[in-house]
Every structure is written in structure tokens, then in C-alpha cells.
Design an enzyme around this catalytic site. Structure first.
Site, PDB file in Angstrom:
ATOM      1  CE  LYS A   1     -12.499 -34.440  25.485  1.00  0.00           C
ATOM      2  NZ  LYS A   1     -13.873 -34.985  25.632  1.00  0.00           N
TER       3      LYS A   1
ATOM      4  CE1 TYR B   1     -13.699 -37.367  20.680  1.00  0.00           C
ATOM      5  CE2 TYR B   1     -13.259 -35.103  20.027  1.00  0.00           C
ATOM      6  CZ  TYR B   1     -13.270 -36.100  20.989  1.00  0.00           C
ATOM      7  OH  TYR B   1     -12.852 -35.823  22.276  1.00  0.00           O
TER       8      TYR B   1
ATOM      9  CG  ASN C   1     -15.819 -35.240  28.731  1.00  0.00           C
ATOM     10  OD1 ASN C   1     -15.104 -34.606  27.949  1.00  0.00           O
ATOM     11  ND2 ASN C   1     -16.360 -36.403  28.418  1.00  0.00           N
TER      12      ASN C   1
ATOM     13  CG  HIS D   1      -9.541 -38.356  23.756  1.00  0.00           C
ATOM     14  ND1 HIS D   1     -10.643 -39.001  23.261  1.00  0.00           N
ATOM     15  CD2 HIS D   1      -8.462 -39.045  23.306  1.00  0.00           C
ATOM     16  CE1 HIS D   1     -10.239 -40.037  22.521  1.00  0.00           C
ATOM     17  NE2 HIS D   1      -8.922 -40.082  22.535  1.00  0.00           N
TER      18      HIS D   1
ATOM     19  CD  GLU E   1      -7.896 -41.934  19.957  1.00  0.00           C
ATOM     20  OE1 GLU E   1      -9.141 -41.946  19.904  1.00  0.00           O
ATOM     21  OE2 GLU E   1      -7.271 -42.041  21.046  1.00  0.00           O
TER      22      GLU E   1
END
Ligand code: DAT
Ligand code: MG
Length: 154
Positions: A13, A53, A116, A119, A130
Site C-alpha cells: 500500500k 474493495y 496496515n 494487502h 484480484e
């Protein structure tokens, strides 16, 4: 190739990029013995992130999540190996870094759920969806790592 050789979609991320820990995270997947199949460095569009998402669209944190993911470049990747999806999730830790054990990526390298850093697909089916979303088939590279027989007994 074992029956459980599978591919997982891992994405670093924007906070991982900005904090300069991309190499540290990739190192863990390499050192584990997983095979890198594809990787990009890119800004993700709002449209792509909303598709990625989609299952969280109704959650209160969704707008913040989509904004966070557009704050800087991301590093989408595909890693392959025995039980790569499940083991990849174990390597990540829990969604909330505070609940992630030391030794996991989130347990060692971040503090809050909203930052965080990484992913990882949560099932083989999700991984397929994905990978299709982020990569064209020709971007998945076919090769045999030289260390293969030293990582796998059979
Ligand atoms: P994971 O990334 O561990 O698969 P998820 O798919 O449930 O977790 O959620 C995707 C991301 O959305 C997660 O990495 C961070 C954000 N998120 C999830 N739950 C959240 C919450 N309760 N508050 C804020 N952000 C949240
Ligand atoms: Mg998830």
C-alpha cells in the site's frame, strides 16, 4: 508442482512505499521461497480500487480506505507457491496490526488498521479475481526459479 501450488495477490500500500519498506516486505516473500510471478509500480485509479474493495463498499471506512489507497503509488504483485494464499495471510498477520503477532509483516512494521501497509488475498477464488483485475495474462511471467528443488522436496 504440488496440487496446492497456488497464486496470491499481494499489494504493498502507499504507506509501505512512502516509508521505504517495500524491499523489506518483498524480502520476506523471497526469503520464504515463494516465486515472484508479476509486479508493478503504479498509481491505482479510484475505479480500480472500488472494484478491488467492492465487498467493503457499504462499510463506514470505505471512503477513507479508497482515499488512502490513492495517496501514493502501490506495488501490486503475484506470488506463487505451496499454499501461497493461506501462508501469505499468515505472513501478513491480522487486519489490525495491534492484534498481529511479532514476526508477521503487520505485527512488525505498522501500527493502525487504516495504515496496515499490505494487502493479501483471503482465498484462492479471491486471489484469481484480484489477479485478473490488476494484471493482464501476458504480465504473469512463466519461468522456473533456480532454487526450486532446494525449496521443495517434490
Ligand atoms: P484485510 O486487508 O486484512 O484482508 P479486510 O479485507 O477486511 O482486511 O479490509 C480491507 C482493508 O480495509 C483493511 O486492510 C484495512 C481496511 N479496514 C478493514 N476494517 C477496517 C476497520 N474496521 N476500520 C478501518 N479500516 C478498516
Ligand atoms: Mg481482505
Amino acid at each position: 508442482m504440488s496440487a496446492n501450488t497456488e497464486r496470491t495477490f499481494i499489494m504493498l500500500k502507499p504507506d509501505a512505499v512512502q516509508r521505504g519498506i517495500v524491499g523489506e516486505i518483498i524480502r520476506r516473500f523471497e526469503a520464504k521461497g515463494f516465486k515472484l510471478v508479476a509486479m508493478k509500480f503504479m498509481m491505482a485509479s479510484e475505479d480500480l480500487l472500488k472494484k478491488h474493495y467492492a465487498d467493503l463498499a457499504a462499510r463506514p471506512f470505505f471512503p477513507g480506505l479508497i482515499k488512502y489507497m490513492q495517496m501514493g503509488p502501490v506495488v501490486p504483485m503475484v506470488w506463487e507457491g505451496l499454499n501461497a494464499v493461506k501462508t501469505g495471510r499468515v505472513m501478513l498477520g491480522e487486519t489490525n496490526p495491534a492484534e498481529s503477532k511479532p514476526g508477521t509483516i503487520r505485527g512488525d512494521l505498522c501500527i493502525q488498521t487504516g495504515r496496515n501497509i499490505i494487502h493479501g488475498s483471503d482465498s484462492v477464488e479471491t486471489a484469481k479475481r484480484e489477479i485478473d483485475l490488476w494484471f493482464r495474462p501476458e504480465e504473469l511471467v512463466d519461468y522456473k526459479p533456480s532454487q526450486y528443488e532446494w525449496v521443495y522436496e517434490n
